[in-house]
Design a protein around this motif. Sequence first.
Motif, PDB file in Angstrom:
ATOM      1  N   ALA A  41      -8.608   0.284  -2.750  1.00 30.80           N
ATOM      2  CA  ALA A  41      -7.773   1.465  -2.556  1.00 30.80           C
ATOM      3  C   ALA A  41      -6.923   1.781  -3.779  1.00 30.80           C
ATOM      4  N   ALA A  42      -6.593   0.760  -4.561  1.00 29.32           N
ATOM      5  CA  ALA A  42      -5.760   0.987  -5.747  1.00 29.32           C
ATOM      6  C   ALA A  42      -6.482   1.796  -6.816  1.00 29.32           C
ATOM      7  N   ARG A  43      -7.818   1.821  -6.797  1.00 32.48           N
ATOM      8  CA  ARG A  43      -8.582   2.536  -7.823  1.00 32.48           C
ATOM      9  C   ARG A  43      -9.401   3.691  -7.272  1.00 32.48           C
ATOM     10  N   ALA A  44      -9.557   3.766  -5.969  1.00 28.67           N
ATOM     11  CA  ALA A  44     -10.373   4.823  -5.366  1.00 28.67           C
ATOM     12  C   ALA A  44      -9.490   5.969  -4.889  1.00 28.67           C
ATOM     13  N   ASP A  45     -10.056   7.157  -4.841  1.00 33.68           N
ATOM     14  CA  ASP A  45      -9.333   8.306  -4.286  1.00 33.68           C
ATOM     15  C   ASP A  45      -9.199   8.193  -2.771  1.00 33.68           C
ATOM     16  N   THR A  46     -10.279   7.752  -2.127  1.00 33.73           N
ATOM     17  CA  THR A  46     -10.257   7.527  -0.683  1.00 33.73           C
ATOM     18  C   THR A  46     -11.058   6.274  -0.366  1.00 33.73           C
ATOM     19  N   VAL A  47     -10.677   5.606   0.717  1.00 35.51           N
ATOM     20  CA  VAL A  47     -11.405   4.435   1.195  1.00 35.51           C
ATOM     21  C   VAL A  47     -11.746   4.641   2.662  1.00 35.51           C
ATOM     22  N   THR A  48     -13.031   4.587   2.975  1.00 34.11           N
ATOM     23  CA  THR A  48     -13.493   4.603   4.361  1.00 34.11           C
ATOM     24  C   THR A  48     -13.958   3.200   4.714  1.00 34.11           C
ATOM     25  N   LEU A  49     -13.567   2.736   5.885  1.00 28.95           N
ATOM     26  CA  LEU A  49     -14.001   1.423   6.359  1.00 28.95           C
ATOM     27  C   LEU A  49     -15.060   1.608   7.429  1.00 28.95           C
ATOM     28  N   LEU A  50     -16.240   1.081   7.173  1.00 30.04           N
ATOM     29  CA  LEU A  50     -17.323   1.071   8.150  1.00 30.04           C
ATOM     30  C   LEU A  50     -17.267  -0.261   8.883  1.00 30.04           C
ATOM     31  N   CYS A  51     -16.998  -0.213  10.197  1.00 27.45           N
ATOM     32  CA  CYS A  51     -16.821  -1.437  10.960  1.00 27.45           C
ATOM     33  C   CYS A  51     -17.506  -1.316  12.309  1.00 27.45           C
ATOM     34  N   GLY A  52     -17.582  -2.446  13.014  1.00 23.74           N
ATOM     35  CA  GLY A  52     -18.137  -2.449  14.353  1.00 23.74           C
ATOM     36  C   GLY A  52     -17.074  -2.151  15.387  1.00 23.74           C
ATOM     37  N   PRO A  53     -17.470  -1.936  16.632  1.00 22.23           N
ATOM     38  CA  PRO A  53     -16.491  -1.591  17.673  1.00 22.23           C
ATOM     39  C   PRO A  53     -15.448  -2.672  17.913  1.00 22.23           C
ATOM     40  N   ARG A  54     -15.817  -3.948  17.755  1.00 19.85           N
ATOM     41  CA  ARG A  54     -14.826  -5.008  17.983  1.00 19.85           C
ATOM     42  C   ARG A  54     -13.829  -5.086  16.831  1.00 19.85           C
ATOM     43  N   GLY A  55     -14.213  -4.605  15.665  1.00 18.73           N
ATOM     44  CA  GLY A  55     -13.306  -4.640  14.528  1.00 18.73           C
ATOM     45  C   GLY A  55     -12.454  -3.405  14.374  1.00 18.73           C
ATOM     46  N   ALA A  56     -12.780  -2.340  15.102  1.00 19.29           N
ATOM     47  CA  ALA A  56     -12.074  -1.071  14.914  1.00 19.29           C
ATOM     48  C   ALA A  56     -10.573  -1.162  15.185  1.00 19.29           C
ATOM     49  N   PRO A  57     -10.112  -1.866  16.234  1.00 22.21           N
ATOM     50  CA  PRO A  57      -8.656  -1.946  16.421  1.00 22.21           C
ATOM     51  C   PRO A  57      -7.940  -2.580  15.232  1.00 22.21           C
ATOM     52  N   ALA A  58      -8.564  -3.554  14.595  1.00 19.92           N
ATOM     53  CA  ALA A  58      -7.964  -4.155  13.399  1.00 19.92           C
ATOM     54  C   ALA A  58      -8.001  -3.193  12.230  1.00 19.92           C
ATOM     55  N   ALA A  59      -9.084  -2.425  12.116  1.00 19.34           N
ATOM     56  CA  ALA A  59      -9.198  -1.465  11.011  1.00 19.34           C
ATOM     57  C   ALA A  59      -8.047  -0.473  11.015  1.00 19.34           C
ATOM     58  N   ARG A  60      -7.592  -0.097  12.193  1.00 24.28           N
ATOM     59  CA  ARG A  60      -6.504   0.882  12.304  1.00 24.28           C
ATOM     60  C   ARG A  60      -5.160   0.307  11.879  1.00 24.28           C
ATOM     61  N   LEU A  61      -5.092  -0.990  11.681  1.00 22.44           N
ATOM     62  CA  LEU A  61      -3.848  -1.634  11.263  1.00 22.44           C
ATOM     63  C   LEU A  61      -3.763  -1.851   9.753  1.00 22.44           C
ATOM     64  N   LEU A  62      -4.841  -1.616   9.015  1.00 25.26           N
ATOM     65  CA  LEU A  62      -4.889  -2.052   7.623  1.00 25.26           C
ATOM     66  C   LEU A  62      -4.352  -1.007   6.651  1.00 25.26           C
ATOM     67  N   PRO A  63      -3.460  -1.401   5.756  1.00 27.46           N
ATOM     68  CA  PRO A  63      -3.053  -0.507   4.669  1.00 27.46           C
ATOM     69  C   PRO A  63      -4.238  -0.214   3.745  1.00 27.46           C
ATOM     70  N   GLY A  64      -4.257   0.991   3.213  1.00 29.58           N
ATOM     71  CA  GLY A  64      -5.292   1.367   2.256  1.00 29.58           C
ATOM     72  C   GLY A  64      -6.507   2.025   2.853  1.00 29.58           C
ATOM     73  N   VAL A  65      -6.601   2.077   4.169  1.00 34.28           N
ATOM     74  CA  VAL A  65      -7.754   2.683   4.839  1.00 34.28           C
ATOM     75  C   VAL A  65      -7.439   4.151   5.154  1.00 34.28           C
ATOM     76  N   ASP A  66      -8.268   5.056   4.610  1.00 33.49           N
ATOM     77  CA  ASP A  66      -8.063   6.489   4.855  1.00 33.49           C
ATOM     78  C   ASP A  66      -8.885   7.013   6.018  1.00 33.49           C
ATOM     79  N   GLY A  67     -10.010   6.391   6.267  1.00 31.72           N
ATOM     80  CA  GLY A  67     -10.868   6.829   7.359  1.00 31.72           C
ATOM     81  C   GLY A  67     -11.680   5.663   7.888  1.00 31.72           C
ATOM     82  N   ILE A  68     -12.115   5.764   9.136  1.00 34.65           N
ATOM     83  CA  ILE A  68     -12.859   4.685   9.788  1.00 34.65           C
ATOM     84  C   ILE A  68     -14.144   5.246  10.375  1.00 34.65           C
ATOM     85  N   LEU A  69     -15.250   4.573  10.092  1.00 32.02           N
ATOM     86  CA  LEU A  69     -16.526   4.843  10.749  1.00 32.02           C
ATOM     87  C   LEU A  69     -16.859   3.635  11.617  1.00 32.02           C
ATOM     88  N   VAL A  70     -17.126   3.862  12.885  1.00 39.51           N
ATOM     89  CA  VAL A  70     -17.430   2.769  13.806  1.00 39.51           C
ATOM     90  C   VAL A  70     -18.911   2.848  14.166  1.00 39.51           C
TER      91      VAL A  70
END
Length: 329
Positions: free
Chosen positions: A25-54
């Motif tokens: 995230a420090a070098r990218a304009d945007t960061v999307t996190l591609l994760c599974g359904p069990r990981g999605a609640p954690a993805a929503r807690l992470l700094p630096g994540v602009d978008g989530i694909l489940v």
Amino acid sequence: MKALVTRLDSFGDVLLAGPAIRAVAARADTVTLLCGPRGAPAARLLPGVDGILVWDAPWVGFAPPPVGRGEVDQLIDTIDADTALILTSFHQSPLPAALLLRLAGVGFIAADSEDYPGSLLDVRHHRAPHAHEAEAGLDLAEAAGFPPVDDGLLRVLPPPPTAGLTGPGPYVVVHPGASVPARAWSPGRCAEAVRELAAAGHRVVVTGGAGESDLTAFVAGEQALDLGGRTGAAELSGVLAGADAVVTGNTGPAHLAAAVGTPVVSLFAPVVPAERWRPYGVPHVLLGDQDAPCADSRARECPLPGHPCLDTVTAQDVVTAVEKLRGER
């Protein structure tokens, strides 16, 4: 630069990807996190994540879905990135994900891979053999051109206030559940620990997911506050942040506790190596026989009668560990 980071596993795995995500995230304009359904609640807690694909990948998880061309085509059409980092555990191959990312038009892909990747990877990195999962992710990010930008510890967004749930004053959290049965301390042992902690003068809060209310009620008994099923991921982070210590197995809340800086008494079954999955970056006490015959088996159900790697741990062992960690808080 539009970056995509892939971590398709569970809640705890996604939390362990956090330091690498922040480096990207420090070098990218945007960061999307591609994760599974069990990981999605954690993805929503992470700094630096602009978008989530489940997406529920058919090569990941305990009950993977069948391969469906329609779902695969939809994912390929949805991905919009020019750079990707594929994070996997040491025993997983990144190549199925790399193939889909190539088909989606991602021009630069980096991953740890012991398998020959052909044209699927631009950076084929080899992880250090005994690296912790969080460190392995950071090493891969640096090899891909994203060096660390901070202390590299686990981190989540500021949790909400949770005193309304826990009540005032200090407390110790006991989290008895685990997504993998072989990694859980038995309910009876957990209940004994709650009683012994209460007898030693600790206020105890028991936590658990929506499907664990019977377990948490049993473990809490009359001595502890039962919050089973009453906390989402963000609320749980707040409850753990307010604790003097957290007692739990090798499961997502152990990593969430580490992400909010709370010491962990880790009831660690050796079915996976502690050097890779122990609580990261916080004071912790590791309990459990790490040389038990089940070591490194990745067993989901305990293969030995009596669950000896964990059930030889006593409630007094836990009380002693909590007292030690309270002094380091």
